[in-house]
Design an enzyme around this catalytic site. Structure first.
Site, PDB file in Angstrom:
ATOM      1  CG  ASP A  45     -43.144 -20.765  44.378  1.00 53.93           C
ATOM      2  OD1 ASP A  45     -42.880 -20.792  43.152  1.00 53.93           O
ATOM      3  OD2 ASP A  45     -44.296 -20.609  44.813  1.00 53.93           O
ATOM      4  CG  MET A  65     -49.069 -29.939  44.910  1.00 54.99           C
ATOM      5  SD  MET A  65     -49.038 -28.954  46.425  1.00 54.99           S
ATOM      6  CE  MET A  65     -50.791 -28.863  46.806  1.00 54.99           C
ATOM      7  CE  LYS A 101     -42.883 -24.477  51.923  1.00 54.52           C
ATOM      8  NZ  LYS A 101     -43.994 -24.074  52.812  1.00 54.52           N
TER       9      LYS A 101
END
Length: 412
Positions: free
Chosen positions: A205, A342, A227
């Site tokens: 990733d 996040m 992602k």
């Protein structure tokens, strides 16, 4: 007459390096150029998501078209990262006319410069040329890295490299879910790095340290499973299928993930998909950014007399989102440290919710962007002001938010 290369360390800081191609090879090579401080110009009609993330972060320049000779104006080095031999030859011909050294991924014999197998240990960088044989260079490089690590006691012997742990009676391929750590390539575990060097396929990733990809064998298949938040991404189901398909075909697959595989990394879903297909899985924990990012910024998540608890929570959904599983009202009543991953997009809503439920707007807060890397940035603020300060400072993901009195616990 010898054909050995002349070893030389290029000081590329601030100097233009042109990379032609935007695929897997460029994804592997660009991080080392950026680490050297090069002014990278990437020429390619398309990019992998990982490279696009670096472009969006302002780390390099991208020209979205095919190569033209003028792209080499002012260049000190060019790396041709495409597999079309005719197109690659045309780029290297232009480089030769201008006396610019050219690395070619498609044909080492036609290149005027080679990329060595590299290992880094603190300030020490070791580059190995294998006489044109990348596998030989990698083997020697790995042996040198083991010696530099000096992790064994004097009376111990080095372990024999082996395939990853397997289920009894298992045959065929396997999968390892490996946590790569928060950003510094040296923070991957010894076991994680060992399995990475043995991989046939690496599914990575965008949060994995790019320099780790630069150390992969040339024959390793690199699958970019980036992602990117609120941007292009591979569906999780597609990633699961890639792991299963490659393993069932007999490959050893390393799923390389930033931080720890299980801390909001969806590693559990990948393990279940592999288990359902009968594919054995090894899980290698990683250093999670929820602890490492605050630590890198001088913030302990717990501290005597300040915080006896810390809570890690995902902020990818707003507090009022129907799908959110987070009890923000309950978190507001805690006295310990709150670490939000996040959460940049929803930070204004998160802070407002915490304050509305009783957390003081004067509570210290901090944001740590790209922790443990050379581009780390730290913003210190308060719960009431951090969302506005974040926008003013133009901080971007990946970043970790810390809320609590520990933010100032180590201030002198």
């Amino acid at each position: 007459m010898t054909s050995n290369p002349y070893p030389l360390g290029l000081r590329l800081h601030g100097r233009r390096v042109v990379v032609v191609g935007g695929g897997a090879v460029a994804t592997r090579r660009v991080p080392a150029l950026l680490d050297a401080g090069a002014d990278v110009l990437l020429v390619s009609p398309e990019l992998t998501p990982a490279l696009r993330a670096r472009v969006d972060a302002g780390r390099l320049h991208w020209v979205a078209r095919r190569f033209v000779p003028e792209d080499l104006d002012g260049a000190w080095l060019v790396q041709v990262a495409i597999d079309d031999p005719i197109a690659a030859a045309s780029v290297s011909a232009v480089a030769a006319e201008r006396r610019i050294f050219c690395v070619r991924a498609d044909d080492r014999t036609a290149a005027t410069a080679w990329t060595p197998a590299v290992t880094r240990h603190g300030p020490v960088t070791v580059a190995v040329f294998g006489g044109g044989d990348p596998r030989r260079a990698m083997t020697v490089r790995d042996a040198i890295r083991d010696l530099l690590a000096v992790r064994l006691a004097p009376d111990e012997t080095a372990p024999t490299p082996s395939r990853p742990d397997a289920l009894p009676g298992a045959t065929g391929g396997r999968v390892a879910l490996v946590g790569a750590g928060p950003g510094d390539p040296e923070l991957i575990t010894v076991k994680g790095w060992r399995l990475l060097t043995e991989a046939d396929v690496v599914v990575a990733d965008r949060l994995v340290p790019g320099l780790l990809l630069d150390e992969l064998r040339p024959d390793v298949e690199l699958v970019d499973a980036s992602k990117i938040p609120y941007g292009p991404s591979r569906a999780q189901e597609e990633i699961n299928q890639i792991l299963v398909d490659r393993a069932l075909a007999g490959a050893f697959v390393v799923r390389l993930k930033g931080g720890d595989p299980y801390v909001f990394g969806r590693g559990g879903e990948e393990l279940l998909a592999c288990a359902a297909a009968g594919v054995p899985v090894t899980v290698v924990p990683g250093v999670t950014s929820s602890i490492a990012a605050p630590a890198a910024a001088g913030i302990p998540v717990t501290h005597r007399g300040v915080a006896h608890e810390f809570t890690v929570v995902s902020g990818h959904l707003a507090p009022d989102a129907p799908a959110s599983l987070v009890r923000w009202d309950a978190l507001a009543g805690l006295h310990g440290t709150l670490v939000i991953l996040m959460g940049l997009k929803n930070l204004a809503a998160i802070t407002a919710t915490l304050i509305a439920n009783g957390r003081s707007p004067q509570t210290p807060a901090a944001v740590v962007q790209e922790a443990t890397t050379g581009t780390q940035r730290v913003l210190r603020s308060t719960l009431g002001e951090v969302a506005a300060d974040l926008l003013a400072a133009d901080l971007r993901p990946p970043a970790v938010v810390v809320v609590g009195d520990v933010v100032g616990a180590l201030d002198g």
